[in-house]
Design an enzyme around this catalytic site. Structure first.
Site, mmCIF file in Angstrom:
data_model
loop_
_atom_site.group_PDB
_atom_site.id
_atom_site.type_symbol
_atom_site.label_atom_id
_atom_site.label_comp_id
_atom_site.label_asym_id
_atom_site.label_seq_id
_atom_site.Cartn_x
_atom_site.Cartn_y
_atom_site.Cartn_z
ATOM 1 N N HIS A 1 0.822 -1.206 0.000
ATOM 2 C CA HIS A 1 0.000 0.000 0.000
ATOM 3 C C HIS A 1 0.862 1.264 0.000
ATOM 4 C CE1 HIS A 1 -4.207 -0.375 -0.118
ATOM 5 N NE2 HIS A 1 -4.264 -1.340 0.794
ATOM 6 N N CYS B 1 -1.470 -0.937 -27.735
ATOM 7 C CA CYS B 1 -1.436 -0.634 -26.300
ATOM 8 C C CYS B 1 -0.253 -1.189 -25.521
ATOM 9 C CB CYS B 1 -2.737 -1.097 -25.641
ATOM 10 S SG CYS B 1 -2.847 -2.876 -25.508
HETATM 11 C C1 PEP Z 1 0.413 -6.468 -23.429
HETATM 12 O O1 PEP Z 1 0.482 -7.691 -23.366
HETATM 13 O O2 PEP Z 1 0.965 -5.795 -24.316
HETATM 14 C C2 PEP Z 1 -0.324 -5.687 -22.420
HETATM 15 C C3 PEP Z 1 -0.668 -4.444 -22.639
HETATM 16 O O3 PEP Z 1 -0.633 -6.214 -21.235
HETATM 17 P P1 PEP Z 1 0.376 -6.927 -20.212
HETATM 18 O O4 PEP Z 1 1.746 -6.438 -20.482
HETATM 19 O O5 PEP Z 1 -0.147 -6.578 -18.875
HETATM 20 O O6 PEP Z 1 0.182 -8.377 -20.503
#
Ligand code: PEP
Ligand code: MG
Length: 557
Positions: free
Chosen positions: A188, A501
């Site tokens: 935390h 992403c």
């Molecule tokens: C990914 O796999 O690119 C992603 C955004 O998620 P994580 O890295 O948490 O698996």
């Protein structure tokens, strides 16, 4: 100069004076009492005083740090009034005739042991909170002064380990950094440091001790180093870095409110990936045009228990309201190989990254998934909500998950609970299987989101958490770029957008090629939004021959 290293938690740098924080360790003696009524009265008034104190701490934290961070004091109030805990304290006083402070200490210990016997990992983290609550009660019983300490300007707090309530009681304006001998990256206290954006280092060992109290220091939360009594050169370098970071931030802030478009007028969007509500504030402050991933598993990681529907609903609703109509993409539980075992009390698998994780868990442990979906649907009326399904490897899996979502919509309809009718459901493209079937998936999904972190791991056969292989990780892998090209083409042929992403989205050396491949949305960490906008605005993509060259060179076609 004395250099102490540990694990970096928050990337920031500051200069200040060390304040070594002592815990109020107090000896609780065990006594048998005659007047148990008196002990009960002492306990009741200590409880009232503690409740008042917690309420004050809650109000202060609410004002300074927002509801999410202040919630810890509500949890402490709940723990203190827990019926089982109270009954246990009372029994030790009335039946065993123990003094009130010993009864409290013993009841707290028994509570921890009982929860541990249930095999719940939740206890590991909550032990600190139970201890915090019982310490507060005992302090009032013993009439000891409050643990509050007054800080001077730019104080770097050094401690063995900080309780969440301790981390919160320091005046943020005077707090320059946090250094802990033990602690954990996801405790935390670390989470709070992150949301306050102050440099924080944990696991620094026993060099964090009384001896360094009062000394000048520099805390480098990027590298995980505390420089005690830094030499002139270190001070100069740190000061320069602090100044240049401030300057950079000032210049970047001029891009707030500006369009994300290239010099020749091509528009794209920049979204952000967030872990919690504090980061949503960061998304707003950094002018993100939407949220590309809101990760719900962080709610579990901090609390060590799966959140119930109401807590999820509260978090989703707040995220949507804070984003004021901008798209908020909620990722369904994406339990990763690292936290899967403790999250679900499973036995270690030989290859957890290739095992029982993410959507596979959700489709099997459906109550978990359905609870989350219900919270999302109920929240959908508060803004523009999309749902993203991670680790999809097959269109059948996508359809099955969507049928569960539809099923939950039907139930809400029957119960007369409203939800938005136009919720988009996207597939995360993070396995080679999803890339190769993206032509089929694109006919079913409303959008794609390419998770390059996992896509790299599974395509290049490189464990994303094994830093040993960082050196052979190709900077711009032809295989991954070709995959992004395939996904974008299949998506656009079917009229759906593509979000990028993973971490690769904020690799600025590839921004131009991503634009040439027609990525629609970049989703990056909040502090990367404005730097990416600056890069995009400086680009001119009007020359088509240039585009062909860039793409063909990198993709080797
Ligand atoms: C990914 O796999 O690119 C992603 C955004 O998620 P994580 O890295 O948490 O698996
Ligand atoms: Mg992933």
């Amino acid at each position: 100069m004395n250099t102490i290293t540990g694990k970096a938690v928050v990337g920031a740098i500051a200069r200040g004076t060390i304040v070594y924080y002592h815990k109020n360790e107090f000896a609780v003696t065990k006594r048998r009492v005659v007047d148990t009524e008196l002990e009960l009265k002492r306990y009741t008034s200590a409880k009232e005083a503690s409740e008042e104190e917690l309420q004050k701490l809650y109000d202060e934290a609410l004002e300074r740090l927002g509801e999410e961070n202040a919630q810890i004091f509500i949890i402490h109030q709940m723990l203190m009034s827990d019926a089982q805990f109270e009954r246990c304290v009372m029994t030790h006083i009335t039946e065993d005739s123990y003094n009130a402070e010993y009864a409290v200490k013993r009841a707290a210990l028994e509570l921890v042991q009982m929860l541990s016997a249930n095999g719940s990992d939740y206890v590991k983290e909550r032990t600190a909170d139970i201890r915090d609550v019982s310490d507060r009660l005992i302090r009032h019983l013993l009439n000891l002064p409050s643990k509050d300490i007054k800080l001077g300007e730019n104080s770097i707090i050094c401690a063995d380990e900080l309780m969440p309530s301790e981390a919160l009681m320091f005046d943020r304006k005077k707090l320059a950094g946090l250094c802990m001998a033990s602690g954990a990256v996801n405790s935390h206290a670390s989470i709070l440091a992150r949301s306050m954006n102050i440099p924080c280092i944990v696991c620094m060992g026993d060099k964090i001790c009384e001896e360094i109290d009062g000394k000048e220091a520099i805390v480098d939360g990027y590298e995980g180093v505390l420089y005690v009594e830094p030499d002139e050169m270190t001070v100069r370098l740190a000061e320069e870095r602090i100044k240049s970071e401030q300057r950079k931030l000032e210049i970047l802030s001029r891009l707030i409110g500006k369009a994300t478009e290239t010099a020749d007028g091509r528009s794209v969007r920049i979204y952000t990936n967030v872990y919690n509500l504090a980061e949503v504030e960061n998304a707003v402050a950094n002018d993100a045009e939407g949220i590309g991933i809101f990760r719900s598993e962080s709610l579990y990681i901090t609390e060590r228990v799966f959140p119930n529907e109401e807590l999820l609903f509260y978090n989703y609703r707040r995220a949507l309201e804070d984003m004021k109509g901008k798209e908020v993409t909620l990722l369904t539980y994406d339990m990763s190989a690292e936290n899967i075992e403790e999250m679900l009390d499973l036995k270690k698998e030989p290859n957890p990254a290739l095992g029982y994780r993410s959507i596979r868990v959700c489709l099997e442990q459906q109550e978990l998934f359905r609870t989350q979906i219900r919270a999302m649907l109920r929240a959908s009326v508060y803004g523009r909500l999309s749902i993203l399904l991670p680790m999809i490897i097959d269109v059948g899996e996508f359809r099955y998950a969507r049928s569960i979502i539809n099923d939950e919509k039907e139930k809400l309809r029957e119960d007369g609970i409203s939800f938005a009718e136009d919720i988009k459901i996207g597939a995360m493209i993070e396995t080679p299987a999803a890339v190769i079937t993206s032509d089929i998936l694109a006919k079913e999904a409303d959008f794609f989101s390419i998770g390059t972190n996992d896509l790299e791991q599974f395509t290049l056969a490189l464990d994303k958490n094994n830093s040993k292989y960082d050196r052979i990780r190709p900077e711009n892998s032809t295989a991954i770029l070709r995959m992004i090209k395939i996904v974008c083409e299949n998506a656009h042929r079917n009229g759906i957008p593509v979000v990028l992403c993973g971490e690769l989205a904020s690799d600025f050396s590839l921004t131009e090629v991503f634009l040439d491949l027609n990525v629609d949305v970049f989703s990056v960490a909040p502090p990367r939004v404005l730097p990416l906008r600056r890069v995009i605005r400086s680009m001119d993509l009007s020359d088509e021959d240039r585009a062909k060259n860039v793409v063909s060179q990198l993709l080797d076609i």
